[in-house]
Design an enzyme around this catalytic site. Structure first.
Site, mmCIF file in Angstrom:
data_model
loop_
_atom_site.group_PDB
_atom_site.id
_atom_site.type_symbol
_atom_site.label_atom_id
_atom_site.label_comp_id
_atom_site.label_asym_id
_atom_site.label_seq_id
_atom_site.Cartn_x
_atom_site.Cartn_y
_atom_site.Cartn_z
ATOM 1 N N GLU A 273 -92.702 17.839 -9.317
ATOM 2 C CA GLU A 273 -91.420 18.118 -8.643
ATOM 3 C C GLU A 273 -90.729 19.329 -9.248
ATOM 4 O O GLU A 273 -89.605 19.232 -9.726
ATOM 5 C CB GLU A 273 -90.496 16.897 -8.764
ATOM 6 N N CYS A 342 -58.572 30.915 -10.392
ATOM 7 C CA CYS A 342 -57.494 30.641 -11.329
ATOM 8 C C CYS A 342 -57.872 29.526 -12.300
ATOM 9 O O CYS A 342 -57.346 28.415 -12.236
ATOM 10 C CB CYS A 342 -56.232 30.296 -10.556
HETATM 11 C C1 LIG Z 1 -83.641 17.894 -10.875
HETATM 12 C C2 LIG Z 1 -84.901 17.155 -10.658
HETATM 13 C C3 LIG Z 1 -86.124 17.845 -10.569
HETATM 14 C C4 LIG Z 1 -86.258 19.336 -10.727
HETATM 15 O O1 LIG Z 1 -85.932 19.795 -11.985
HETATM 16 P P1 LIG Z 1 -86.209 21.322 -12.388
HETATM 17 O O2 LIG Z 1 -85.760 21.396 -13.781
HETATM 18 O O3 LIG Z 1 -85.401 22.176 -11.481
HETATM 19 O O4 LIG Z 1 -87.665 21.571 -12.237
HETATM 20 C C5 LIG Z 1 -87.252 17.107 -10.309
HETATM 21 N N1 LIG Z 1 -87.197 15.754 -10.163
HETATM 22 C C6 LIG Z 1 -86.046 15.070 -10.253
HETATM 23 C C7 LIG Z 1 -86.055 13.600 -10.072
HETATM 24 C C8 LIG Z 1 -84.859 15.746 -10.507
HETATM 25 O O5 LIG Z 1 -83.719 15.052 -10.594
#
Ligand SMILES: *Cc1c(COP(=O)(O)O)cnc(C)c1O
Length: 417
Positions: A273, A342
């Site tokens: 991911e 601000c």
């Molecule tokens: C934020 C997140 C990611 C991505 O994280 P990066 O640091 O942008 O690669 C992947 N999986 C989950 C569950 C996340 O919350």
């Protein structure tokens, strides 16, 4: 960031002069390089060749539908954290069979939307959520595929606000207690247990925390197998860091090799991911200098972009490189780059050694593609800025600048006032 380069002291994005785009769309705006986005996606995805895997781009880092379409064309899926992100993913043409849904607080309505859309997998973060998901799936006469997001309790050694895999964080289920939760899930008739997931934090600059959590998860999967619960998907989350300043994060290929090595021979399908590592350095935020001033021994460069447009410096104290769009040379000064909002916390850079900039000059805030536009707001009633993408010698607005009418859309003055 070699798709953003200088020629004759002028900044280009691929083959287009940044100043030319600014002349047409006005400032501020986010500017993406198609080539960089595609190259980063491929570099990451190709690193996992040889193991069954699916790259589910983490949409909270960037959710523009044009950006998502580009990844969909490359075979990418999506990691979503809300119904709104599911809507965007589907709009962009991402295959629901490649969408995984993370997050601690999925509402019943969101679960219904995702179950009806037949997404690949729900990364469940609590027992109550498992039960709610089972109820929804039952009502819709479906089976929902689930993984449990485990919290492996490893220290990602990153900023505390973006660390998620420690016992004290709100995310996931303690890996030691997750076995019990798997039994619960396996006993629920409208759930199919298919995965284990984790995500330990963001902007990691070492591979060892990933390897440590993988080791713990492998043990869990083996234990589950003995108990008759078969896992097909191992979701490693995201988190690989990028260079904003002087960080030296592992390359995607080094990250992938370390994971493949620890994983060994397997019939599991890996889910990755990545967010930041794909989009972070494929985009800049272009702004214009409104005024400059000096107070005592401090210099301020006041620009037309602010913390509502790019929140990371104010929120995390993050570093973003600042470059002049037209390099003029000259005696460098130390200055704070601040916006019109601000709040004293409204800054893009502090005490930065920078070439002199004057009223009307353009500057680029580097590495702005991840958690940039997605975190923007309309605070101080500032319309959200435009997003533009360059491909070769052409460019296109991929999100229009908001208008004042957009700001008040949906607001009503009731009769009793
Ligand atoms: C934020 C997140 C990611 C991505 O994280 P990066 O640091 O942008 O690669 C992947 N999986 C989950 C569950 C996340 O919350």
């Amino acid at each position: 960031m070699h798709d953003f380069h200088y020629s004759n002291n002028e900044l280009f994005c691929e083959d287009v002069l940044v100043a030319e785009i600014a002349g047409e769309v006005k400032t501020p705006f986010y500017l993406y390089s198609y080539e960089a986005l595609r190259r980063h996606f491929r570099a990451f995805d190709d690193s996992f060749k040889g193991v069954g895997h699916l790259t589910c781009f983490s949409m909270k880092s960037n959710s523009n539908v044009a950006v998502l379409r580009l990844f969909a064309n490359e075979g990418g899926g999506a990691d979503i954290v809300s119904g709104g992100e599911l809507y965007r993913a589907l709009r962009a043409g991402i295959d629901p069979g490649k969408i995984v849904y993370s997050g601690v607080g999925k509402t019943v309505e969101e679960l219904e939307y995702a179950v009806s859309s037949d997404i690949l997998m729900f990364n469940s973060e609590s027992e109550q959520e498992l039960i709610a998901l089972n109820d929804v799936a039952k009502r819709l006469n479906r089976k929902a595929r689930v993984s449990i997001r485990v919290n492996p309790d490893v220290d990602p050694q990153t900023h505390p606000y973006i660390s998620t895999g420690l016992k004290e964080n709100k995310f996931g289920i303690d890996i030691k207690k997750s076995f019990e939760q798997y039994r619960v899930a396996a006993g629920l008739g409208n759930l199919t247990v298919t995965g284990v997931s984790c995500h330990i934090g963001s902007q990691l600059t070492r591979v060892s925390p990933f390897v440590d959590s993988l080791r713990k998860i492998k043990d869990l999967i083996a234990g589950l197998k003995d108990a008759g619960i078969r896992i097909r998907y191992l979701d490693m989350g995201g988190g690989l860091g990028i260079t904003y300043n002087e960080e030296k994060p592992p390359l995607p290929v080094e990250y992938a090799e370390a994971i493949k090595k620890e994983l060994g021979n397997t019939d599991l399908t890996l889910i990755l991911e990545p967010g930041r590592v794909i989009v972070g350095n494929a985009c800049i935020l272009v702004a214009k200098v409104l005024y400059t001033k000096s107070t005592g021994d401090k210099n301020f460069i006041i620009v037309d972009a602010a913390m509502n447009d790019l929140m990371r410096p104010s929120l995390y104290g993050s570093y973003h490189g600042i470059r002049a769009v037209k390099a003029k040379g000259g005696q460098r000064i130390k200055a704070d780059i601040v916006g019109p909002i601000c709040e004293s916390g409204d800054f893009l850079a502090k005490e930065r050694d920078i070439e002199p900039l004057d009223r009307g000059d353009l500057l680029a805030v580097m590495s702005a593609g991840a958690y940039g536009f997605t975190m923007s707001s309309t605070y101080n009633s500032r319309p959200r800025v435009a997003e533009v993408m360059v491909k070769g010698n052409i460019y296109s607005v991929i999100r229009k600048r908001e208008t004042y009418e957009d700001l008040v859309r949906g607001e009503e003055i009731p009769d009793f006032i």
